[in-house]
Scaffold this active site. Structure first.
Site, PDB file in Angstrom:
ATOM      1  N   LYS A   1      -4.675  -1.749  15.455  1.00  0.00           N
ATOM      2  CA  LYS A   1      -4.093  -0.966  16.545  1.00  0.00           C
ATOM      3  C   LYS A   1      -5.149  -1.064  17.793  1.00  0.00           C
ATOM      4  CE  LYS A   1      -2.129   2.303  13.600  1.00  0.00           C
ATOM      5  NZ  LYS A   1      -2.420   1.307  12.364  1.00  0.00           N
TER       6      LYS A   1
ATOM      7  N   GLU B   1       0.886  -1.252   0.069  1.00  0.00           N
ATOM      8  CA  GLU B   1       0.082  -0.092   0.133  1.00  0.00           C
ATOM      9  C   GLU B   1       0.828   1.271  -0.017  1.00  0.00           C
ATOM     10  OE1 GLU B   1      -1.498   1.813   3.542  1.00  0.00           O
ATOM     11  OE2 GLU B   1      -1.356  -0.011   4.789  1.00  0.00           O
TER      12      GLU B   1
END
Length: 309
Positions: free
Chosen positions: A167, A29
Site C-alpha cells: 500500500k 492467508e
C-alpha cells in the site's frame, strides 16, 4: 545442542497428500478474510480464492490458528468460522504464533505467519494481496522503528510470495531497500514498475522482470541454490480494476489525516486505512482488493504448477 520442538501444525488430508506427492500447493492467508474484508463479502472471496487456485491446477491451503492448532488447509466449516462477524480471531504475526498455540488461542495469520507455517508444511508458493513494509517516520522525526515482520520473515524463508506490491501509505523505496539488504529478489510480472496495491505503478522500478510463470519458477529454483531467502513476485492489480490516481491520492491523504487524528499506529494502521478506502470510495477499492488477490492466487497456482514439474 538444542533441538527444535516438533511442529504442532496440522495439514488437511488434501494438502498433506499433495505435499507428500510433490503436487502444486498454494498457501493463502486468513487475515485478509477476518480483518481485511467485510463479513458480507469475505466468505465468498475465501471460496473464490480456493476455486481460483484449483482451476489453475493447484491445491489451496488457507492457513489459520484455531483453538491452539495451526491449520494448513481449512474445511468449509473452518472457513466459515474464520469469516464469521463474531469470530473474535486475533491478528497473528509470526511473533504471536508461539503464545497463541501454547495458550490454545485462535487467530488469523498475516503474511509473516502464513509464510512461516506454509514453509514448515513444505509449501513453496504463497498468494496474498499486499506485503507489509517500512512505515514513514512520525511527524517531527527522521527515523521509524515501524517495520513489518513480513520483511524479516521473507528474508529467511524460502517461499515465493505473489502480491501486488504494498500500500502507498508505506515507504516503498525504504521497503525495497530492506528487501535488497536481505537478498530477497523482487520480480515484476510483465511489468518494469513496482506496483502499489490499488495502483499498477508506485513510480519505482523492479530489478528484474519475468513474462510467464515458468520464468518465475526458474528464477526461484536458481535462487534457492544460493540463498535461503524468499522471493517476491509483484503482480499489478488488473488494469480494469486500478483506482483512478486522483481518487487514490485524495483517499490516501484523508486516510493519513484520520490516522493522525485517532493516533493510530502499529498493527491497527492497515485495517483503519482499508476501512476508510472501502467506505470513501463507494466500494471501488474493495473491488480492486478482491480483483488483485484473485489475480495473485491464479498466478501463484501457475507458478506452483511449474515448480512441481
Amino acid at each position: 545442542m538444542i533441538e527444535k520442538p516438533h511442529s504442532p501444525l496440522v495439514m488437511s488430508p488434501e494438502v498433506a497428500d499433495a505435499v507428500a506427492h510433490h503436487a502444486p500447493v498454494v498457501a493463502l492467508e486468513s487475515t485478509l478474510l477476518s480483518h481485511g474484508l467485510p463479513p458480507s463479502r469475505n466468505l465468498d472471496v475465501a471460496r473464490r480464492l480456493e476455486r481460483t487456485v484449483r482451476d489453475a491446477g493447484a491445491v489451496p491451503a488457507t492457513i489459520a490458528v484455531l483453538d491452539g492448532v495451526p491449520r494448513v488447509g481449512l474445511s468449509d466449516a473452518e472457513l466459515e468460522r474464520v469469516c464469521a462477524p463474531d469470530s473474535g480471531l486475533a491478528k497473528l504475526s509470526l511473533r504471536d504464533l508461539g503464545p497463541t498455540v501454547a495458550l490454545r488461542g485462535s487467530g488469523a495469520t498475516t503474511v509473516a505467519s502464513t509464510a512461516a507455517l506454509a514453509h514448515a508444511a513444505g509449501i513453496a508458493v504463497f498468494a496474498t494481496g499486499g506485503l507489509g513494509g517500512v512505515h514513514h517516520p512520525l511527524p517531527g522525526t527522521n527515523v521509524t522503528w515501524d517495520v513489518s515482520a513480513d520483511l524479516g520473515t521473507l528474508a529467511r524463508t524460502a517461499i515465493v510470495v505473489v502480491c501486488s506490491g504494498m500500500k502507498s501509505v508505506l515507504d516503498i523505496p525504504a521497503t525495497l531497500e530492506v528487501l535488497e539488504t536481505h537478498s530477497v529478489p523482487v520480480l515484476g510480472y510483465r511489468t518494469d514498475d513496482f506496483p502499489a496495491f490499488y495502483l499498477r505503478s508506485s513510480g519505482h522500478p523492479v530489478p528484474h522482470r519475468v513474462e510467464d510463470p515458468a520464468q518465475a519458477a526458474a528464477v526461484f529454483t536458481a535462487h534457492r541454490a544460493f540463498s535461503d531467502s524468499g522471493l517476491l513476485l509483484a503482480n499489478p492489480v488488473p488494469v480494469e480494476h486500478e483506482l483512478d490516481r486522483a481518487t487514490h491520492d485524495r483517499l490516501l491523504a484523508e486516510g493519513l489525516e484520520l490516522l493522525r487524528d485517532r493516533e493510530v499506529s502499529g498493527a491497527d494502521v492497515t485495517p483503519v486505512l482499508l476501512e476508510h478506502f472501502h467506505t470513501a470510495s463507494g466500494g471501488a477499492s474493495l473491488d480492486a482488493n478482491e480483483a488483485l488477490v484473485l489475480s495473485n492466487a491464479d498466478l501463484a497456482a501457475r507458478v506452483a504448477v511449474e515448480l512441481a514439474r
